[in-house]
Design an enzyme around this catalytic site. Structure first.
Site, short mmCIF file in Angstrom:
data_model
loop_
_atom_site.label_atom_id
_atom_site.label_comp_id
_atom_site.label_asym_id
_atom_site.label_seq_id
_atom_site.Cartn_x
_atom_site.Cartn_y
_atom_site.Cartn_z
N LYS A 49 1.08 -1.15 -0.06
CA LYS A 49 0.17 -0.17 -0.18
C LYS A 49 0.96 1.23 0.00
O LYS A 49 0.69 2.14 -0.77
CB LYS A 49 -0.99 0.11 1.17
N THR A 50 1.81 1.38 0.75
CA THR A 50 2.78 2.54 0.95
C THR A 50 3.49 2.67 -0.42
O THR A 50 3.88 3.73 -0.92
CB THR A 50 3.69 2.26 2.08
N ASP B 88 -1.05 6.70 6.55
CA ASP B 88 -1.07 5.27 6.65
C ASP B 88 -2.09 5.06 7.75
O ASP B 88 -2.16 5.98 8.74
CB ASP B 88 0.34 4.85 6.91
N THR C 299 -5.41 -1.58 7.09
CA THR C 299 -5.65 -3.04 7.12
C THR C 299 -7.05 -3.55 7.38
O THR C 299 -7.14 -4.49 7.46
CB THR C 299 -4.39 -3.51 8.06
N ARG D 101 6.59 -8.34 1.76
CA ARG D 101 7.30 -7.81 2.48
C ARG D 101 8.02 -9.23 3.07
O ARG D 101 9.15 -9.23 3.60
CB ARG D 101 6.41 -7.21 3.72
#
Length: 342
Positions: A67-68, A112, A161, A220
């Site tokens: 997302k980032t 965020d 999330t 990740r």
């Protein structure tokens, strides 16, 4: 609370800088999420042709899926500035007001964990997103008055999330609401091979696929495991990663073929052995393994449910037949001596 496991999709301490070095900077280099990328590419191109700010975007999905990264790519593709903050940081109205007063035309403003905004801070954001203005209270007491100040048109990108915790009024002000899904093994394989090149380490397709298979569908985790396998390869295998090296390194890290690490296995063994497969409450499981219930619910449980190892029921968590078979634990009747007494 126990230390977060290596297979957790949440970022570990000191990992942000490493992630930033591996992030793609163009939408074409972003692997996976084909429908999401198509929607974004159309919106970006339309905004560029009109010379306007792009519609606000809300990105939601499990942690570690990009997302980032997508927020920084959107700013790069639009050729505009990028400002980043997070919901927990914005504790007062003045915190958000200070950011918005310095915003530039068409700039990307990334928030965020937007679901963690405080209600009074969120209210200021409503007018900024919809009408591109800020209402500032001047003075106190009976003489106080509200001054409306226009701000340049900008693009807000929210990431969360837990979409269900984003209030309906806030969610309704985002023109694009896009979900990121877990990645397939082939997509993660491509990510591992790209990251290996950036890290100057050689990896065979079979070795990259083994890392990808144990990455829980999360880039990740794939990059984190690649770092650990790279260390093992440099010490024990002359720096080259093949299937044998990858398997040995991941087994040493106690990450199994489904990507389950030590904490996942403790959760499952507690449920299957100690509580005979349940039903049992998540708070009871959390207390048994010295972990927080929220961490189990948000980080570990979704993947265990995807694998078909856990079911949620009104009475609590229940271990499935597949879980008993995988962990090689025989089923037993719950209750033991108490059931014999009656």
């Amino acid at each position: 609370m126990r230390e977060t496991g290596i297979a957790s999709p949440s970022p570990l301490e000191g990992e942000r800088q490493f992630e930033a070095a591996l992030r793609p900077t163009r939408l074409a280099d972003f692997t996976g999420q084909s429908n999401l990328k198509e929607n974004l590419s159309i919106a970006i191109e339309a905004a560029k042709r009109r010379g306007e700010a792009m519609d606000h975007v809300l990105l939601y999905g499990p942690p570690g899926l990009g997302k980032t990264t997508l927020a920084t790519i959107i700013a790069g593709e639009l050729g505009v500035g990028f400002e980043q903050t997070s919901g927990p940081i914005l504790q007062k109205k003045l915190d958000l007001t200070g950011v918005l007063t310095n915003i530039r035309p068409r700039q990307v403003f990334f928030i965020d964990e937007i679901h963690r905004l405080l209600p009074d801070v969120e209210e200021i954001l409503y007018a900024a997103l919809e009408d591109f203005r800020m209402d500032i209270l001047i003075g106190t007491g009976p003489g106080a008055r509200t001054h409306s100040m226009a701000i340049p048109h900008f693009t807000a990108i929210g990431a969360t999330t837990r979409q269900g915790l984003v209030s309906a009024p806030l969610r309704g002000r985002f023109g694009l609401v896009l979900r990121l899904n877990h990645y397939g093994v082939a997509e993660l394989n491509a990510i591992v091979q790209r990251s290996a090149k950036l890290l100057n380490v050689t990896v065979d397709p079979d070795g990259a696929e083994e890392i990808a298979r144990r990455s829980r569908g999360t880039p990740r985790i794939a990059n984190r495991l690649l770092r650990r396998v790279r260390d093992y390869a440099q010490v024990r295998a002359e720096g080259h990663i093949d299937l044998r090296v990858a398997t040995s390194a991941l087994d040493l890290l106690e990450v199994d073929r489904y990507g389950l690490d030590e904490i996942d296995q403790k959760i499952m063994l507690t449920l299957l052995e100690k509580y005979a497969g349940g039903p049992v409450g998540v708070n009871t499981i959390a207390a048994s393994i010295d972990e927080e219930a929220d961490t189990i619910e948000e980080v570990y449980e979704p993947y265990l449910m995807q694998l078909g190892f856990i079911d949620r029921t009104p009475r609590g968590r229940v271990g499935t037949d597949r879980a008993f078979e995988y962990f090689k634990i025989p089923r037993r009747q719950r209750g033991g001596m108490q059931s014999d007494l009656f």
